[in-house]
Design a protein around this motif. Structure first.
Motif, PDB file in Angstrom:
ATOM      1  N   VAL A   1       0.378  36.495  -8.232  1.00  0.00           N
ATOM      2  CA  VAL A   1       0.051  37.793  -7.646  1.00  0.00           C
ATOM      3  C   VAL A   1       1.066  38.153  -6.565  1.00  0.00           C
ATOM      4  O   VAL A   1       1.567  39.274  -6.515  1.00  0.00           O
ATOM      5  CB  VAL A   1      -1.390  37.779  -7.066  1.00  0.00           C
ATOM      6  CG1 VAL A   1      -1.650  39.014  -6.231  1.00  0.00           C
ATOM      7  CG2 VAL A   1      -2.396  37.676  -8.193  1.00  0.00           C
ATOM      8  N   SER A   2       1.392  37.173  -5.687  1.00  0.00           N
ATOM      9  CA  SER A   2       2.288  37.493  -4.568  1.00  0.00           C
ATOM     10  C   SER A   2       3.759  37.586  -4.984  1.00  0.00           C
ATOM     11  O   SER A   2       4.494  38.416  -4.482  1.00  0.00           O
ATOM     12  CB  SER A   2       2.126  36.467  -3.445  1.00  0.00           C
ATOM     13  OG  SER A   2       2.542  35.199  -3.895  1.00  0.00           O
TER      14      SER A   2
ATOM     15  N   TRP B   1      -5.266  26.888  -9.386  1.00  0.00           N
ATOM     16  CA  TRP B   1      -5.573  27.431  -8.066  1.00  0.00           C
ATOM     17  C   TRP B   1      -4.327  27.960  -7.376  1.00  0.00           C
ATOM     18  O   TRP B   1      -4.350  29.004  -6.737  1.00  0.00           O
ATOM     19  CB  TRP B   1      -6.249  26.341  -7.235  1.00  0.00           C
ATOM     20  CG  TRP B   1      -6.660  26.772  -5.877  1.00  0.00           C
ATOM     21  CD1 TRP B   1      -7.598  27.710  -5.549  1.00  0.00           C
ATOM     22  CD2 TRP B   1      -6.135  26.283  -4.647  1.00  0.00           C
ATOM     23  NE1 TRP B   1      -7.699  27.825  -4.190  1.00  0.00           N
ATOM     24  CE2 TRP B   1      -6.800  26.952  -3.613  1.00  0.00           C
ATOM     25  CE3 TRP B   1      -5.174  25.335  -4.322  1.00  0.00           C
ATOM     26  CZ2 TRP B   1      -6.540  26.718  -2.278  1.00  0.00           C
ATOM     27  CZ3 TRP B   1      -4.922  25.090  -2.990  1.00  0.00           C
ATOM     28  CH2 TRP B   1      -5.594  25.780  -1.988  1.00  0.00           C
ATOM     29  N   VAL B   2      -3.209  27.237  -7.498  1.00  0.00           N
ATOM     30  CA  VAL B   2      -1.968  27.644  -6.835  1.00  0.00           C
ATOM     31  C   VAL B   2      -1.252  28.732  -7.624  1.00  0.00           C
ATOM     32  O   VAL B   2      -0.716  29.674  -7.042  1.00  0.00           O
ATOM     33  CB  VAL B   2      -1.039  26.423  -6.625  1.00  0.00           C
ATOM     34  CG1 VAL B   2       0.344  26.847  -6.172  1.00  0.00           C
ATOM     35  CG2 VAL B   2      -1.659  25.469  -5.628  1.00  0.00           C
ATOM     36  N   SER B   3      -1.241  28.619  -8.947  1.00  0.00           N
ATOM     37  CA  SER B   3      -0.450  29.568  -9.736  1.00  0.00           C
ATOM     38  C   SER B   3      -1.019  30.979  -9.687  1.00  0.00           C
ATOM     39  O   SER B   3      -0.261  31.946  -9.717  1.00  0.00           O
ATOM     40  CB  SER B   3      -0.319  29.105 -11.182  1.00  0.00           C
ATOM     41  OG  SER B   3      -1.566  29.116 -11.835  1.00  0.00           O
TER      42      SER B   3
ATOM     43  N   MET C   1      -7.315  16.170 -14.329  1.00  0.00           N
ATOM     44  CA  MET C   1      -8.118  17.352 -13.998  1.00  0.00           C
ATOM     45  C   MET C   1      -7.723  17.919 -12.637  1.00  0.00           C
ATOM     46  O   MET C   1      -7.646  19.143 -12.468  1.00  0.00           O
ATOM     47  CB  MET C   1      -9.600  17.004 -14.040  1.00  0.00           C
ATOM     48  CG  MET C   1     -10.106  16.750 -15.452  1.00  0.00           C
ATOM     49  SD  MET C   1     -11.838  16.264 -15.516  1.00  0.00           S
ATOM     50  CE  MET C   1     -12.618  17.759 -14.997  1.00  0.00           C
ATOM     51  N   MET C   2      -7.459  17.037 -11.663  1.00  0.00           N
ATOM     52  CA  MET C   2      -7.022  17.509 -10.350  1.00  0.00           C
ATOM     53  C   MET C   2      -5.706  18.279 -10.468  1.00  0.00           C
ATOM     54  O   MET C   2      -5.542  19.332  -9.849  1.00  0.00           O
ATOM     55  CB  MET C   2      -6.856  16.325  -9.389  1.00  0.00           C
ATOM     56  CG  MET C   2      -8.156  15.720  -8.937  1.00  0.00           C
ATOM     57  SD  MET C   2      -7.918  14.205  -7.977  1.00  0.00           S
ATOM     58  CE  MET C   2      -7.118  14.842  -6.523  1.00  0.00           C
TER      59      MET C   2
ATOM     60  N   LEU D   1       6.672  25.858  -9.330  1.00  0.00           N
ATOM     61  CA  LEU D   1       6.163  25.310  -8.072  1.00  0.00           C
ATOM     62  C   LEU D   1       4.718  24.840  -8.239  1.00  0.00           C
ATOM     63  O   LEU D   1       4.344  23.763  -7.765  1.00  0.00           O
ATOM     64  CB  LEU D   1       6.264  26.352  -6.962  1.00  0.00           C
ATOM     65  CG  LEU D   1       5.709  25.942  -5.607  1.00  0.00           C
ATOM     66  CD1 LEU D   1       6.481  24.742  -5.059  1.00  0.00           C
ATOM     67  CD2 LEU D   1       5.761  27.108  -4.629  1.00  0.00           C
ATOM     68  N   ALA D   2       3.911  25.640  -8.915  1.00  0.00           N
ATOM     69  CA  ALA D   2       2.517  25.255  -9.143  1.00  0.00           C
ATOM     70  C   ALA D   2       2.436  23.992  -9.995  1.00  0.00           C
ATOM     71  O   ALA D   2       1.633  23.088  -9.722  1.00  0.00           O
ATOM     72  CB  ALA D   2       1.758  26.405  -9.811  1.00  0.00           C
TER      73      ALA D   2
END
Length: 195
Positions: A132-133, A125-127, A117-118, A143-144
């Motif tokens: 967006v950026s 959360w990271v992706s 789950m983590m 990377l995520a």
């Protein structure tokens, strides 16, 4: 079978093995999808491939510390094949291997669930901000995933290290080695019914 207590090197190897197993498993799954398509009939094979890749990498790290470590490969493959990302069932199949020689092995089931789950939440959360950026770029997703896999590997490595150390300390106090452990055959009555 190693007589030393596992330490930081074990933790590092386990974390790398988990990340590498996921990476190789995903590559095998992508290759299968490219060759055979993405129908529902392919899903069990995809999960078996992912479980096998992770199981092989983790088995390589476990074999000096766990008697009959080859069963870890089978358990991880079946856990990945049956459940995919439902880490609690993968933890359950792996627990069947651990319980014969590691005290309090039941902790492993919850550890897999929490670490899975983590990893998933970190990936989400990271992706999101990365997409967006950077835009929809394969490297942002990779990377995520890598960060999530590192967290999952690190959490499971920490717990496995503690379980193996406790197992070694208990056996040393009893004057036994892991090689001398009696093997308990798998009996569903002992798994499903309390003792």
């Amino acid at each position: 079978m190693s007589r030393k207590l596992p330490g930081f090197l074990f933790w590092l190897q386990w974390t790398i093995a988990t990340v590498l197993g996921r990476l190789l498993g995903r590559a095998a799954v992508e290759l299968l999808t490219w060759v055979a398509g993405n129908g529902p009939h392919i899903l069990p094979v995809r999960m078996l491939l992912l479980g096998a890749a992770i199981g092989i990498c983790q088995w390589w790290v476990l074999k000096p510390y766990l008697p009959r470590a080859h069963r870890w490969l089978v358990a991880t493959m079946l856990g990945g094949g049956v459940t995919g990302r439902a880490a609690v069932l993968t933890g359950l199949t792996q627990w069947l291997v651990l319980r014969c020689c590691v005290p309090r092995a039941g902790i492993w089931i919850g550890t897999n669930l929490i670490a899975g789950m983590m990893s998933w939440f970190l990936f989400q959360w990271v992706s999101g901000p990365l997409l967006v950026s950077l835009g929809v770029h394969p490297w942002s997703v990779a990377l995520a995933r890598l960060l999530g896999d590192l967290v999952e590997g690190g959490v499971t490595a920490s717990v496995m290290l503690g379980l193996l150390k406790q197992s070694r300390v208990n056996l040393t106090q009893l004057g036994r080695t892991p090689d001398s452990l009696p093997y308990r055959k798998l009996d569903l009555r002992t798994v499903l019914l309390p003792r």
